[in-house]
Design an enzyme around this catalytic site. Structure first.
Site, PDB file in Angstrom:
ATOM      1  N   ASP A 132       0.840  -1.199   0.000  1.00 14.09           N
ATOM      2  CA  ASP A 132       0.000   0.000   0.000  1.00 14.09           C
ATOM      3  C   ASP A 132       0.874   1.246   0.000  1.00 14.09           C
ATOM      4  OD1 ASP A 132       0.801  -0.484   2.753  1.00 14.09           O
ATOM      5  OD2 ASP A 132      -0.647   1.052   3.340  1.00 14.09           O
ATOM      6  N   GLU A 183       0.013  -1.023   5.690  1.00 16.96           N
ATOM      7  CA  GLU A 183       1.074  -0.654   6.630  1.00 16.96           C
ATOM      8  C   GLU A 183       1.059   0.842   6.902  1.00 16.96           C
ATOM      9  OE1 GLU A 183       5.163   0.705   7.857  1.00 16.96           O
ATOM     10  OE2 GLU A 183       3.961   1.278   6.115  1.00 16.96           O
TER      11      GLU A 183
END
Length: 413
Positions: free
Chosen positions: A83, A178
């Site tokens: 991400d 994350e």
């Protein structure tokens, strides 16, 4: 020898897929578009010859490179997140290649006059003569952490093609979310099955980190009383003034803009107020556990004192711990840091061992039973339009992964 153009093409294929995470979402992954890269990675891992490739209901991608030695070697792992940060848009990323960087200003976007300059970003000068990948000035790049993803996939592909490099069983995992602090929340440590791992999520070449902040978030609700301002004497209580007293009573020089190294801080991240109610949101950070606890106590004592002054509860304080310093979990197994340090030195990379002034999936994973130091992925200026990554640093990170697997097999022969 790592194929430079192959690595560049792989990295660009990842960063041009939008995987921005969303802190306001309750799903995992937090955005549906993260599946696009997760599914691509799962297929790519199968293509390069890894085994046990899986992608679970939360988009965690895992795979195995089997051992090619007869003796028993600890299973080790490598982890990265796919991400990108919601701090700046990751949609329509258009990477730009700067070959043989000359040490001068880089025009990212002539139309908007957006310049990446070594006068401001001095680290650029370390990379004269190298190939840089930058943004076009309108998005982030996504080297955090698609550089790490690229390096892990490329290292595994290289090891598959070069069986003369001896290694034990290697596990890899790519995680969602994350950037919003949830990358390890649904990580299946038991399924992963490694004795230790490394996150490839650091910045400049040479970084090797096994310390991070202890972290907490503090919500401060300040209650006031609104009456007509023309008739307010002795009646109105302006919550914004009380909030101002609270803010000014905390140590002014213990904030992010005044601290470095292992120094902790109080950071006022958000404020929203009216006369009737003002809400503050702080993050509390410190590498030292005792200092961390003391910081929380300072904030609680301050709230108590202000309430006492007003004769009732005008401040409601809610402090929640977020993560802890992984040092206490890594120090008992320091050989895992030593192996990474030795790998870098073998490749003529000067290790930069320092505490992370932030958090990492490795912190949560270490407390979940998977000790997990952090290694450089090569990028700089994360989360914004000035992000860039030197290709040579990515190649070196890939080589470090391969060397760690080789050294681990040797040490347990």
């Amino acid at each position: 020898m790592i194929d430079k153009q192959h690595l560049i093409n792989r990295f660009i294929s990842y960063v041009t897929i939008d995987t921005e995470s969303d802190p306001n979402s309750n799903t995992t992954p937090s955005t549906e578009k993260q599946w696009n890269l997760a599914n691509k990675l799962a297929e790519e891992l199968k293509t390069i010859g890894l085994q046990d490739v899986s992608i679970d209901q939360n988009s965690y991608v895992m795979a195995t490179l089997p051992s090619n030695v007869s003796h028993k070697v600890p299973v080790i792992g490598f982890v990265a997140h796919f991400d990108t940060s919601p701090d700046f848009t990751g949609a329509n990323v258009k990477p730009q290649l700067v070959e043989n960087y000359d040490g001068k200003d880089i025009m990212l976007n002539a139309e908007e006059n957006i310049v990446l300059s070594p006068d401001y970003f001095e680290d650029l000068l370390q990379y004269k003569g190298q190939t840089l990948i930058t943004t076009d000035g309108t998005t982030l790049l996504g080297a955090d952490d698609k550089a790490g993803v690229t390096e892990i996939v490329t290292a595994m592909e290289y090891l598959v093609k070069h069986p003369e490099i001896k290694h034990g069983e290697i596990r890899i995992c790519f995680t969602p979310d994350e950037e919003i602090g949830r990358g390890a929340h649904k990580f299946d440590v038991k399924k992963f099955g490694a004795e230790w791992a490394y996150t490839m999520d650091g910045s400049q070449i040479g970084e090797l980190e096994y310390e991070n902040f202890n972290a907490a978030g503090a919500s401060v609700k300040v209650k006031g009383k609104i009456v007509h301002p023309g008739y307010a004497k002795g009646k109105m209580i302006n919550s914004m003034y009380i909030a101002q007293d609270f803010i000014n009573s905390l140590p002014r020089l213990e904030t992010p803009e005044h601290t470095e190294g292992r120094q902790g801080f109080f950071h006022l991240a958000q404020i929203n107020g009216k006369v009737e109610e003002t809400n503050l949101y702080y993050i509390i950070r410190d590498h030292d556990k005792e200092h961390f606890e003391a910081r929380k106590e300072v904030m609680q004592n301050l709230a108590n004192e202000i309430n006492k002054q007003h004769g009732n509860t005008v401040i409601e304080l809610d402090i929640k711990d977020q993560y802890y310093n992984m040092r206490e979990k890594v120090e008992p197994v320091m050989h895992i840091v030593d192996i990474a340090e030795e790998a870098m030195k073998n490749l003529n990379i000067t290790p930069i061992i320092k505490p992370i002034r932030g958090g990492t999936d490795g912190s949560q994973l270490s407390f979940m039973g998977l000790p997990c130091p952090n290694i450089f992925a090569g990028g700089h200026n994360f989360h914004g339009r000035y992000e860039y990554v030197p290709v040579e640093s990515m190649i070196k990170a890939t080589e470090v992964i391969c060397k760690i697997t080789e050294l681990t097999a040797e040490k347990y022969a």
